[in-house]
Design an enzyme around this catalytic site. Structure first.
Site, mmCIF file in Angstrom:
data_model
loop_
_atom_site.group_PDB
_atom_site.id
_atom_site.type_symbol
_atom_site.label_atom_id
_atom_site.label_comp_id
_atom_site.label_asym_id
_atom_site.label_seq_id
_atom_site.Cartn_x
_atom_site.Cartn_y
_atom_site.Cartn_z
ATOM 1 N N GLY A 105 0.821 -1.218 0.000
ATOM 2 C CA GLY A 105 0.000 0.000 0.000
ATOM 3 C C GLY A 105 0.850 1.261 0.000
ATOM 4 N N GLY A 107 2.021 2.984 -2.516
ATOM 5 C CA GLY A 107 1.953 3.924 -3.633
ATOM 6 C C GLY A 107 2.489 3.449 -4.970
ATOM 7 C CB SER A 108 2.797 0.212 -6.708
ATOM 8 O OG SER A 108 1.523 -0.283 -6.454
ATOM 9 C CB SER A 109 -1.505 3.398 -8.438
ATOM 10 O OG SER A 109 -1.990 2.271 -7.820
ATOM 11 C CB ALA A 111 5.604 4.550 -8.117
ATOM 12 C CG ASP A 152 -0.823 9.228 -4.333
ATOM 13 O OD1 ASP A 152 -1.143 10.350 -4.808
ATOM 14 O OD2 ASP A 152 -1.569 8.235 -4.415
#
Ligand code: MEV
Length: 320
Positions: A105, A107-109, A111, A152
């Site tokens: 959770g 913040g890969s989206s 990134a 983010d």
């Protein structure tokens, strides 16, 4: 240049979540959990997106018509679409994304979106300034999920530790101070959108009270910023504990989170709180360095997975 790779970090929200959706400030640090996006031109009218779990082919004309985004490739697809329309360019592309198997959770989206826009900016020779990479990435994230403060996205682009406010109107890069913190993962995945909706619903019923909570959250963020800059960790810990109480009042705490937080506090941590939407995902703990081992042990025995990533990571960058 025919092929470009960019990478972007994940994020750890330090204070200000939920209130930031309503224009209040937050503080976020980038974590070294990087997502990579490699893009090359191809000589046909297709966008091919190779993600770790699927391959997506879409023609340029399909891309420009309103359509549903498939889950695995939504953010990359929206980023390409937004980049083409914002900069008035287009081309067939082959895209490959790589990232850690678990993102906790963190913040890969955002990134992957930032890394896609940065790669495209370099590939098309535009070399967009950070603020424009931010604006185009944030628009892509909103196209997919409809809501979100954009903190983010800013963290993925600027890296380090930033003070962020009002949809990116203020993005202040703070001195990169080493943070004496431990990140603990609850093991539970959550939907940020559901939690944003939950808070919106609560606010629609108790507007004056919830706006009051947001304004006290703002006070904790602004005070904590000064404590952080002065490296006054005990006071910083106290403020994140107060902030945690306010998040609890918004109904985003859980029994598991509370258990982890109390295990850390009882072993002498200066403070512990949710990082992000709540409901699961990660917490973080401000430690008294003399008590680090004991705090780690008690977090683990309460069921936390200790996330081994460093903070103040570099923002989006081109990889050579
Ligand atoms: C989620 O990580 C943080 C929230 O404030 C949502 C957002 O800022 O977009 C709950």
């Amino acid at each position: 240049m025919n092929q470009v790779t960019a990478s972007a970090p994940g994020k750890l929200m330090l204070l200000g979540e939920h209130a930031v959706v309503y224009g209040c400030p937050c503080i976020v640090t980038a974590v070294d959990l990087r997502v990579k996006v490699t893009i090359e031109f191809i000589n046909n009218n297709e966008i091919i997106i190779n993600s770790p779990n699927s391959v997506r082919n879409i023609t340029l004309s399909e891309l420009q018509q309103p359509h549903k985004y498939p889950r695995d490739t939504a953010f990359v697809e929206a980023a390409v679409e937004n980049f083409f329309s914002s900069n008035n360019v287009r081309s067939g592309l082959n895209i490959k994304t790589e990232g850690p198997k678990t993102s906790y959770g963190l913040g890969s989206s955002s990134a992957v979106t930032a890394a896609t826009i940065e790669s495209l900016s370099k590939l098309f020779g535009l070399n967009l300034p950070k603020k424009q990479v931010f604006e185009q990435s944030y628009a892509a994230v909103l196209a997919v999920q409809g809501k979100g403060s954009g903190f983010d996205v800013a963290s993925a682009i600027y890296g380090g530790t930033i003070y962020y406010k009002n949809g990116g109107e203020i993005i202040e890069e703070m001195e990169p101070i080493k943070l004496p913190i431990i990140i603990g993962y609850t093991g539970e995945k959550v939907s940020t959108i559901n939690l944003i909706d939950h808070v919106a619903h609560l606010r629609s019923k108790h507007r004056t009270i919830i706006d009051g909570v947001f304004s006290v959250i703002t006070e904790t963020v602004n005070s904590a910023k000064l404590k952080l800059l002065n490296r006054e960790w005990e006071d910083f810990g106290e403020l994140i504990n107060i902030n945690q109480g306010l998040l609890d009042s918004l109904g985003v705490n859980t029994e598991k989170i509370a258990k982890l937080i109390w295990s850390a506090r009882s072993s002498g941590a200066f403070g512990a709180k949710i990082s992000g939407a709540g409901g699961g995902d990660c917490i973080y703990v401000v430690i008294d360095p003399n008590k680090e081992k004991g705090i780690e042990e008690s977090l683990k025995s309460a069921g936390a997975f200790l996330v081994p990533f460093s903070t103040n990571a570099d923002g989006v960058r081109i990889e050579v």
